[in-house]
Design a protein around this motif. Structure first.
Motif, PDB file in Angstrom:
ATOM      1  N   VAL A   6      15.013  11.727  11.230  1.00 16.96           N
ATOM      2  CA  VAL A   6      15.570  13.028  11.893  1.00 16.96           C
ATOM      3  C   VAL A   6      14.872  13.420  13.062  1.00 16.96           C
ATOM      4  O   VAL A   6      15.444  13.750  14.130  1.00 16.96           O
ATOM      5  N   LEU A   8      24.319  11.216  14.892  1.00 21.51           N
ATOM      6  CA  LEU A   8      24.197  12.257  13.755  1.00 21.51           C
ATOM      7  C   LEU A   8      24.854  11.876  12.258  1.00 21.51           C
ATOM      8  O   LEU A   8      24.508  12.331  11.491  1.00 21.51           O
ATOM      9  N   VAL A   9      25.823  10.933  12.635  1.00 24.01           N
ATOM     10  CA  VAL A   9      26.399  10.409  11.446  1.00 24.01           C
ATOM     11  C   VAL A   9      25.504   9.293  10.630  1.00 24.01           C
ATOM     12  O   VAL A   9      25.329   9.543   9.499  1.00 24.01           O
ATOM     13  N   ASP A  23      23.095  11.868   9.000  1.00 26.22           N
ATOM     14  CA  ASP A  23      23.564  12.556   7.625  1.00 26.22           C
ATOM     15  C   ASP A  23      23.455  11.539   6.527  1.00 26.22           C
ATOM     16  O   ASP A  23      22.787  11.691   5.407  1.00 26.22           O
ATOM     17  N   GLU A  24      23.566  10.193   6.775  1.00 26.26           N
ATOM     18  CA  GLU A  24      23.532   9.111   5.920  1.00 26.26           C
ATOM     19  C   GLU A  24      22.078   9.015   5.335  1.00 26.26           C
ATOM     20  O   GLU A  24      21.854   8.628   4.184  1.00 26.26           O
ATOM     21  N   ARG A  56      21.152  11.778   3.046  1.00 26.40           N
ATOM     22  CA  ARG A  56      21.629  11.671   1.830  1.00 26.40           C
ATOM     23  C   ARG A  56      21.121  10.901   0.932  1.00 26.40           C
ATOM     24  O   ARG A  56      20.994  11.202  -0.288  1.00 26.40           O
ATOM     25  N   THR A  69      20.196  17.476   2.546  1.00 25.97           N
ATOM     26  CA  THR A  69      21.338  18.047   3.151  1.00 25.97           C
ATOM     27  C   THR A  69      20.920  17.956   4.645  1.00 25.97           C
ATOM     28  O   THR A  69      19.918  18.364   5.082  1.00 25.97           O
ATOM     29  N   LEU A  70      22.083  17.837   5.588  1.00 22.42           N
ATOM     30  CA  LEU A  70      21.714  18.009   7.120  1.00 22.42           C
ATOM     31  C   LEU A  70      22.830  18.961   7.709  1.00 22.42           C
ATOM     32  O   LEU A  70      24.130  18.829   7.150  1.00 22.42           O
ATOM     33  N   ARG A  71      22.483  19.843   8.383  1.00 17.79           N
ATOM     34  CA  ARG A  71      23.272  20.630   9.086  1.00 17.79           C
ATOM     35  C   ARG A  71      23.128  20.683  10.570  1.00 17.79           C
ATOM     36  O   ARG A  71      21.658  20.796  11.074  1.00 17.79           O
ATOM     37  N   THR A  72      23.982  20.469  11.584  1.00 17.24           N
ATOM     38  CA  THR A  72      23.777  20.502  12.894  1.00 17.24           C
ATOM     39  C   THR A  72      24.791  21.365  13.685  1.00 17.24           C
ATOM     40  O   THR A  72      25.763  21.482  12.975  1.00 17.24           O
ATOM     41  N   ALA A 128      17.295  20.149   8.408  1.00 23.36           N
ATOM     42  CA  ALA A 128      17.302  19.254   7.257  1.00 23.36           C
ATOM     43  C   ALA A 128      16.706  19.847   6.061  1.00 23.36           C
ATOM     44  O   ALA A 128      15.617  20.127   6.486  1.00 23.36           O
TER      45      ALA A 128
END
Length: 532
Positions: free
Chosen positions: A292, A344-345, A348-349, A352, A357-360, A372
């Protein structure tokens, strides 16, 4: 030369024709002319039915049904029962859908009511016809449908087994390709980050006023080459990636301080803030933090060059929080630096898989943030992704099983339901038959022994009583006796016996507990027959 399956099918059709023609041909051996005519008409028609049975099985079934109705409206003649059973089974076995057959059965059942009323003048022939149709056609047809569904289930199983065998042969190749894709993904993550930093450094040197025009042009070419190399790397890795690719699970040896320092040395202003013990992290969490942080810093250098980036790493109990926030961009992104749009995808994986959890998104000040939250408990469970849908093979097999279970249920339930319907149908038929089989007393008295049967039809009711009443005398030899009700729902009956189409005798039959009183037109006094 004809194929073996073709010859076998023709032999089967020939044997079918011989079997269904055996009853009428056997009956034709008798000295009665009607059976001879029946065989002469039925044998070629049954041959036509055999010829139609493979392509039009329902049309083939209609032939013995029509022949049976022609001989007897109640379909009680056994000459065509064999044909009805066999063609009914073949229709269920060979028809892809059941709806045409159901319409055909319904049409025959509905047509049976007026046929029995006009030809037999007896409504009780209709339940007998329906029962015969159920036993000789309905049950074999349901059995054929069940066998068809069972064969489809077996065929589905063999197809799935073949498909599984072919898929197992490709498992090794797919595993190798998937592993290469994972390696390629790691190359993209690491080399893309390094190439982006090279492009950022080259862009900063290109603007250095201490360099002459030739040096600046050379550095500009270096920056463009680094950007082009990043774009080509992204395209190649994008082709190699698969939809179900999982990120590598080996943590990077580079910690957060080393990564921040390397980015800072390339000219990007980065500040790092640590709160709590953030050094000893689980392998999956450490890998996610590194990934990240690497992607967020790379995106900041790409899309917001010259801005300050703030990294905050906080440990709060069993939760590790990582936030990467850059200030609002004041200049446009550097030319030649490509963006794949899928970083970013991938983040997120990765988060996960670590159970976090991830927030952008954009900040209120106009910058951009990546936040994160990762659990630090041992053996973190990945968050549930989109529910896995059953494969086409599983759905196909489940559908075939449901069809077989439903067909088996129908094979048992449908005949019972039809039989119950026939029994319920006898209630209104009994009332209607009793109402329309009442012979008026005055008309009964007007009937004379010796009258022609044809002349009497206009004076007789449309329907006869349902068989002789209890205790009725036996039918005289060589005579044909019919019974009519004296009134609705009465146990008494008028009996008319015919010989050679002329009225031979008439009588009133009154059943009682011990005797039957018969008033005969042959004698002047009543005759009493005691029951033993």
């Amino acid at each position: 030369m004809r194929s073996v399956p073709g010859r076998l099918s023709r032999l089967f059709d020939l044997g079918l024709w011989l079997v269904v023609c055996a009853p009428p041909v056997t009956a034709a051996v008798s000295p009665h002319g009607r059976e001879v005519m029946t065989a002469a008409v039925g044998v070629p028609l049954l041959g036509t039915a055999v010829a139609l049975s493979r392509r039009w099985p329902l049309s083939a079934l209609a032939v013995p049904v029509a022949l049976s109705l022609t001989l007897d409206a109640q379909m009680s003649t056994p000459l065509y029962w064999t044909a009805l059973v066999l063609f009914g089974y073949l229709a269920g076995r060979r028809m892809a859908t059941a709806r045409p057959a159901l319409w055909f059965f319904a049409a025959v059942a509905v047509a049976g009511l007026p046929l029995c009323a006009l030809v037999l003048h007896d409504l009780w022939g209709w339940p007998i016809q329906l029962l015969t149709l159920l036993l000789t056609v309905g049950l074999p047809w349901l059995l054929g449908r069940y066998r068809r569904q069972y064969a489809e289930l077996v065929g589905t199983g063999w197809r799935l087994a073949d498909r599984l065998e072919r898929e197992q042969q490709a498992v090794a190749d797919r595993a190798r390709i998937r592993e290469r894709a994972r390696i390629a993904g790691d190359m993209h993550d690491s080399l893309g980050h390094d190439l982006t930093l090279i492009a950022v450094r080259a862009g900063a040197l290109e603007l250095d006023p201490k360099l002459d025009a030739r040096q600046q042009a050379a550095i500009g070419e270096l920056r463009e080459a680094a950007g082009a190399a990043t774009e080509r790397l992204r395209e190649i890795i994008g082709v190699l990636r698969t939809d179900d690719e999982q990120p590598p699970r080996v943590p990077s040896a580079e910690n957060a301080e080393a990564l921040v320092e390397r980015v800072r040395s390339s000219g990007v202003t980065v500040t790092l803030e640590r709160l709590g013990d953030t050094d000893d992290l689980p392998p999956m969490v450490g890998l996610a933090v590194h990934r990240v942080l690497q992607e967020a810093l790379t995106n900041a250098a790409k899309h917001a060059p010259g801005t300050a980036v703030h990294v905050r790493l906080v440990r709060d109990g069993a939760i590790l929080g990582l936030s990467v926030v850059n200030d609002p961009a004041t200049v446009a992104p550097l030319p030649g630096v490509a963006s794949g749009g899928s970083g970013l995808v991938g983040l997120d994986e990765r988060v996960r898989l670590a159970g976090g959890t991830l927030r952008t998104g954009s900040t209120p000040e106009g910058g951009f943030e990546v936040v994160a939250e990762l659990p630090l408990g041992g053996g973190a469970t990945p968050r549930t992704a989109t529910a896995t849908r059953p494969t086409a093979s599983v759905r196909e097999l489940a559908h075939a099983r449901r069809q077989v279970r439903r067909r088996l249920t129908q094979t048992v339930v449908v005949p019972l339901a039809v039989l119950a319907g026939i029994l319920l149908l006898m209630i209104p038929i009994s009332f209607i038959s009793s109402s329309f089989s009442v012979l008026d007393r005055d008309r009964y008295e007007q009937l004379k022994v010796g009258d022609a049967r044809g002349d009497m039809r206009s004076r007789l009711p449309a329907f006869t009583k349902d068989g002789p009443p209890d205790g009725a005398p036996p039918t005289p030899k060589g005579e044909d006796c019919v019974y009519y009700n004296t009134r609705t729902a009465s146990a008494d009956a008028y009996r008319l016996c015919f010989a050679h189409e002329r009225l031979a005798s008439k009588a009133i039959v009154r059943p009682c507990s011990f005797c039957v009183h018969v008033r005969s037109a042959r004698g002047a006094t009543p005759e009493t027959a005691r029951r033993r």
